[in-house]
Design an enzyme around this catalytic site. Structure first.
Site, PDB file in Angstrom:
ATOM      1  N   THR A 149      61.599  15.518  13.276  1.00 41.24           N
ATOM      2  CA  THR A 149      60.741  16.621  12.860  1.00 41.24           C
ATOM      3  C   THR A 149      60.321  16.505  11.406  1.00 41.24           C
ATOM      4  O   THR A 149      59.191  16.837  11.040  1.00 41.24           O
ATOM      5  CB  THR A 149      61.476  17.969  13.076  1.00 41.24           C
ATOM      6  N   ASP A 172      60.732  10.411  17.962  1.00 40.39           N
ATOM      7  CA  ASP A 172      61.487  11.626  18.231  1.00 40.39           C
ATOM      8  C   ASP A 172      62.919  11.197  18.483  1.00 40.39           C
ATOM      9  O   ASP A 172      63.180  10.191  19.148  1.00 40.39           O
ATOM     10  CB  ASP A 172      60.905  12.318  19.462  1.00 40.39           C
ATOM     11  N   THR A 185      66.978  15.896  14.424  1.00 33.30           N
ATOM     12  CA  THR A 185      68.247  16.624  14.467  1.00 33.30           C
ATOM     13  C   THR A 185      68.926  16.585  15.833  1.00 33.30           C
ATOM     14  O   THR A 185      70.145  16.716  15.923  1.00 33.30           O
ATOM     15  CB  THR A 185      68.038  18.094  14.067  1.00 33.30           C
ATOM     16  N   ASP A 186      68.161  16.403  16.912  1.00 33.66           N
ATOM     17  CA  ASP A 186      68.744  16.556  18.244  1.00 33.66           C
ATOM     18  C   ASP A 186      69.847  15.544  18.537  1.00 33.66           C
ATOM     19  O   ASP A 186      70.845  15.874  19.177  1.00 33.66           O
ATOM     20  CB  ASP A 186      67.657  16.460  19.319  1.00 33.66           C
ATOM     21  N   LYS A 194      75.336  19.729  16.104  1.00 34.03           N
ATOM     22  CA  LYS A 194      74.181  20.615  15.972  1.00 34.03           C
ATOM     23  C   LYS A 194      74.484  21.894  16.740  1.00 34.03           C
ATOM     24  O   LYS A 194      74.804  21.857  17.931  1.00 34.03           O
ATOM     25  CB  LYS A 194      72.914  19.965  16.513  1.00 34.03           C
ATOM     26  N   TYR A 240      99.418  22.228  29.434  1.00 34.55           N
ATOM     27  CA  TYR A 240      99.284  22.864  30.745  1.00 34.55           C
ATOM     28  C   TYR A 240      99.480  21.842  31.858  1.00 34.55           C
ATOM     29  O   TYR A 240      99.401  20.632  31.637  1.00 34.55           O
ATOM     30  CB  TYR A 240      97.905  23.525  30.882  1.00 34.55           C
TER      31      TYR A 240
END
Length: 347
Positions: free
Chosen positions: A12, A54, A86-87, A157, A277
């Site tokens: 971006t 991207d 950022t993704d 993120k 557990y």
């Protein structure tokens, strides 16, 4: 002036367009020089276009190329900044941390929630902070975002539409960049700077959820070399065979096929304790590996590298469960980490 390498990979930060049209990769360096000229007062910056994608297009093959390029170029510079979408930023930062052991210079990754060319963009401050962090911050792979510096393989993120998009739930900040810039010492890695660029990408990240049909991941096992399982809480999953959703057969079949299963938690804070557990203990008995408080992205990349470099089952298990570059807490009783000491200051 100190010398800095700035690699642009896309995201971006360097895009154009926006509502009503979609954002798309665009020319970046011309915009950078016009919108952020003060950047070049901090260092002698060499700009390189590595790719312009991207971040959803960033794949393991590109991580290997990026690590190789940084390994070759870093000796000529005092640090490096990598711009990135950022993704998948946390995935790439985790990958670089494992691929570049022995770093003696900062590699700082950054991006933005809005393009640099927009008036209310966060890109300008993120870039300035990233350059400062690459010149004065700790010698490891980190993420600089919203005036905070995070260990790259500890970050996640957590927000899509706000500027404070990242968090590091299980490790303290490496730096804060307010009126003063304060940095922690960070990693002090042992051994010479190396390149470990190989990855085995035939892995799968499986998230446990109510109603998951065990037949689906069982059918997947013949197609993968490794599996990261995002379990509930401290490492729980359906165990009761009478209810028809037990995942214990998955662990048994994975063990028979020599497919390592690394268990991490869906909870952001703390980590798994497979001895706590009944279901976790059953997974341990079938050879499951604890991912401790690793993020799912760090666990996935570490598994990729463990499979690429360790054919021996025991050596691979030791690699996955041992802290290599600060990606997991050494002692489960100290999963929050300890506050970083403020060792360096810069105005």
């Amino acid at each position: 002036m100190p010398r800095l390498l700035l690699l642009h990979t896309g995201g971006t930060l360097g895009m154009a367009g926006g509502r009503p049209s979609a954002l798309r990769p665009a020319a970046f360096f011309k915009t950078l020089k016009s919108r952020c000229p003060e950047l070049f007062q901090l260092a002698d910056i060499e700009l390189e276009l590595f790719c312009n994608l991207d971040s959803s297009e960033m794949q393991p093959a590109l991580w290997s190329r990026l690590a190789t390029h940084l390994h070759r170029r870093l000796p000529d510079f005092d640090g490096a900044v990598v711009t990135h979408g950022t993704d998948t930023l946390a995935y790439t930062a985790s990958a670089l941390s494992f691929m570049l052991p022995g770093l003696d210079k900062p590699v700082v990754m950054t991006g933005s929630q809005r393009p640099l060319g927009e008036v209310r963009s966060d890109a300008r401050l993120n870039l300035i902070d990233a350059v400062l962090s690459a010149l004065q911050g700790p010698p490891e792979v980190s993420i600089c975002f919203d005036s905070h510096l995070y260990r790259g393989n500890r970050a996640r993120k957590v927000k899509v539409a706000e500027y404070d998009a990242f968090d590091s739930p299980n490790y303290p900040l490496l730096g804060t960049l307010g009126v003063e810039a304060l940095f922690a010492p960070g990693l002090r890695q042992k051994g010479p700077r190396r390149l470990r660029e190989r990855l085995e990408s035939r892995v799968f990240l499986l998230k446990v959820f109510p109603g998951l049909d065990p037949a689906l991941p069982l059918a997947l096992l013949p197609q993968v070399r490794g599996l990261v399982l995002e379990a509930y809480g401290a490492g729980n999953y359906p165990l009761d065979p009478t209810l028809g959703h037990s995942l214990l057969p998955l662990f048994r079949e994975a063990r028979a096929r020599d497919v390592p299963v690394v268990v991490v938690s869906q909870a952001h804070r703390n980590g798994v304790d497979l001895s706590l557990y009944e279901s976790g203990a059953a997974a341990l008995a079938e050879g499951a590996l604890s991912g401790g408080d690793m993020t799912p992205s760090a666990a996935l990349v570490k598994l990729m590298q463990g499979l690429a470099y360790h054919q021996d089952k025991e050596a691979r298990a030791r690699f996955i469960q041992t802290p290599i570059v600060g990606e997991m807490t050494d002692r489960p009783s100290n999963v929050h980490g300890t506050p970083a000491k403020k060792s360096r200051r810069a105005r």
